[in-house]
Write an enzyme that holds these catalytic residues in place. Structure first.
Site, mmCIF file in Angstrom:
data_model
loop_
_atom_site.group_PDB
_atom_site.id
_atom_site.type_symbol
_atom_site.label_atom_id
_atom_site.label_comp_id
_atom_site.label_asym_id
_atom_site.label_seq_id
_atom_site.Cartn_x
_atom_site.Cartn_y
_atom_site.Cartn_z
ATOM 1 N N CYS A 108 -3.288 -3.902 -5.044
ATOM 2 C CA CYS A 108 -3.207 -2.471 -5.340
ATOM 3 C C CYS A 108 -3.733 -2.108 -6.725
ATOM 4 O O CYS A 108 -3.902 -0.931 -7.037
ATOM 5 C CB CYS A 108 -1.762 -2.004 -5.197
ATOM 6 S SG CYS A 108 -1.124 -2.319 -3.553
ATOM 7 N N HIS A 243 -0.243 4.131 -9.291
ATOM 8 C CA HIS A 243 -0.406 3.639 -7.922
ATOM 9 C C HIS A 243 0.676 4.276 -7.056
ATOM 10 O O HIS A 243 1.865 4.240 -7.392
ATOM 11 C CB HIS A 243 -0.293 2.107 -7.911
ATOM 12 C CG HIS A 243 -0.179 1.552 -6.532
ATOM 13 N ND1 HIS A 243 -0.924 2.019 -5.477
ATOM 14 C CD2 HIS A 243 0.618 0.576 -6.014
ATOM 15 C CE1 HIS A 243 -0.600 1.356 -4.384
ATOM 16 N NE2 HIS A 243 0.334 0.485 -4.676
ATOM 17 N N ASN A 273 1.415 4.495 1.034
ATOM 18 C CA ASN A 273 0.805 3.568 0.074
ATOM 19 C C ASN A 273 -0.539 3.096 0.642
ATOM 20 O O ASN A 273 -0.569 2.342 1.607
ATOM 21 C CB ASN A 273 1.761 2.390 -0.140
ATOM 22 C CG ASN A 273 1.211 1.327 -1.079
ATOM 23 O OD1 ASN A 273 0.023 1.305 -1.385
ATOM 24 N ND2 ASN A 273 2.085 0.432 -1.528
#
Ligand code: ACO
Length: 318
Positions: A108, A243, A273
């Site tokens: 990520c 993030h 996500n």
């Protein structure tokens, strides 16, 4: 470097929390209170390459740069169903670029790692323009019979075009080897010499509580580091683009840094996500909504499997 164009693309299929509770032992209340996620977009008829091409084309159109003037494509991607060739080379041929291409897997944290690598490439190689693309389909890593992870993720792609400039004010990249907290294994083609039990499929496993703890700690440390080194007061940063892993992680970082909530924009409620694509998708949406103004300071921070983390402080000057 300086960001001169942004683009993004998400799948058409919207999956609500109620839709998940039709086949998983979960419910909207649990998901919303634990994660802030209401919907996520999942690949169905499109594939990830389609999203990657669309996001790249949007970013190039927004930049005004001709594809042939792009000197490097960096694509952040954890996995897709082509082991080879790389996603960046497949995109290159569809968008009219002729340049070196490289994929990187930094989970990520891929977008910030890629920005940092691009900055180094401008300095070391004198590149004119660089396309940074993040294309991710984490929903394809999951065991959809397990509720723990299936509710968290969505698919998407985000991209930026960079040109030469002085807008990278600081960055920090970190990695601490740890395959206990997040791991996803894929079986390779068997050989005649294979030993049983070594070549296995294991869908994404995540120790959610440990990841939560590590994410909050690393993000606060990384942000503090880049701000201190750049001599910037945290209050003078217009937006913290974190993030989009979980709204509670974003809130914990914001509260720990004692900063106003309005400085931490969020799209997790709609997209879940999307791994490394989450920050460039957020950036593109804010850019297109007119929320970014020339001179704004933007701090970015991300973390993920590895365990990796990264932060960057940039000036928005488009
Ligand atoms: N629906 C209903 N109940 C659930 C669900 C679900 N979808 N998932 C788990 N539960 C249950 C558990 O079984 C547990 O039940 P028990 O107490 O009877 O054992 C209970 O809910 C509580 O589970 P916890 O794990 O304690 O829940 P927690 O409050 O920690 O939230 C979560 C879990 C959302 C995963 C949280 O730990 C988290 O956000 N972690 C970070 C995850 C993340 O952001 N990962 C991305 C990192 S980036 C990357 O590279 C992938």
């Amino acid at each position: 470097m300086k960001i001169i164009g942004t683009g993004s693309a998400v799948p058409k299929k919207v999956v609500t929390n109620d839709m998940l509770s039709e086949f998983l032992d979960t419910n909207d209340e649990w998901i919303t209170t634990r994660t802030g996620i209401h919907n996520r977009h999942l690949l169905t008829e499109e594939n990830l390459l389609d999203l990657a091409i669309e996001a790249s084309k949007n970013a190039i159109a927004s930049s005004g740069v001709a594809p042939k003037d792009i000197d490097l494509i960096i694509c952040s991607n954890v996995a897709n169903n082509y082991i080879t060739p790389s996603m960046s080379t497949m995109v290159e041929g569809e968008i009219g670029c002729e340049c070196p291409c490289i994929d990187m897997n930094v989970a990520c944290a891929g977008f910030i790692y890629a920005l940092d690598y691009a900055e180094a490439y401008f300095i070391a190689r004198g590149a004119r323009n660089i396309l940074v693309l993040c294309a991710e389909e984490p929903t394809r890593f999951l065991n959809w019979k397990q509720r723990e992870n299936s509710v968290l993720f969505g698919d998407g792609a985000g991209a930026v075009v960079l040109t030469r400039g002085n807008d990278m004010l600081g960055s920090r990249l970190r990695a601490v080897s740890n395959k206990e907290v997040i791991i996803y294994r894929k079986r390779m083609e068997p050989t005649p010499y294979e030993v049983e039990g070594v070549n296995i499929d294991a869908p994404l496993y995540m120790n959610g509580r440990e990841v939560f703890r590590m994410a909050v700690k690393s993000s606060q440390q990384d942000l503090q580091y880049v701000l201190e080194h750049a001599g910037v007061d945290p209050l003078n940063v217009e937006y913290y683009l974190l993030h989009q892993a979980n709204q509670r992680i974003i809130d914990a970082i914001q509260e720990g840094m004692r900063l106003p909530k309005k400085k931490f924009p969020s799209i997790i409620g709609e997209y879940g996500n999307t791994s490394s694509a989450s920050i460039p998708i957020l950036l593109d949406m804010m850019h297109r909504n007119g929320e970014l103004h020339s001179g704004d300071l933007l701090a970015m921070s991300a973390f993920g499997a590895g365990f990796v983390s990264a932060a960057a402080l940039i000036r928005w000057s488009k």
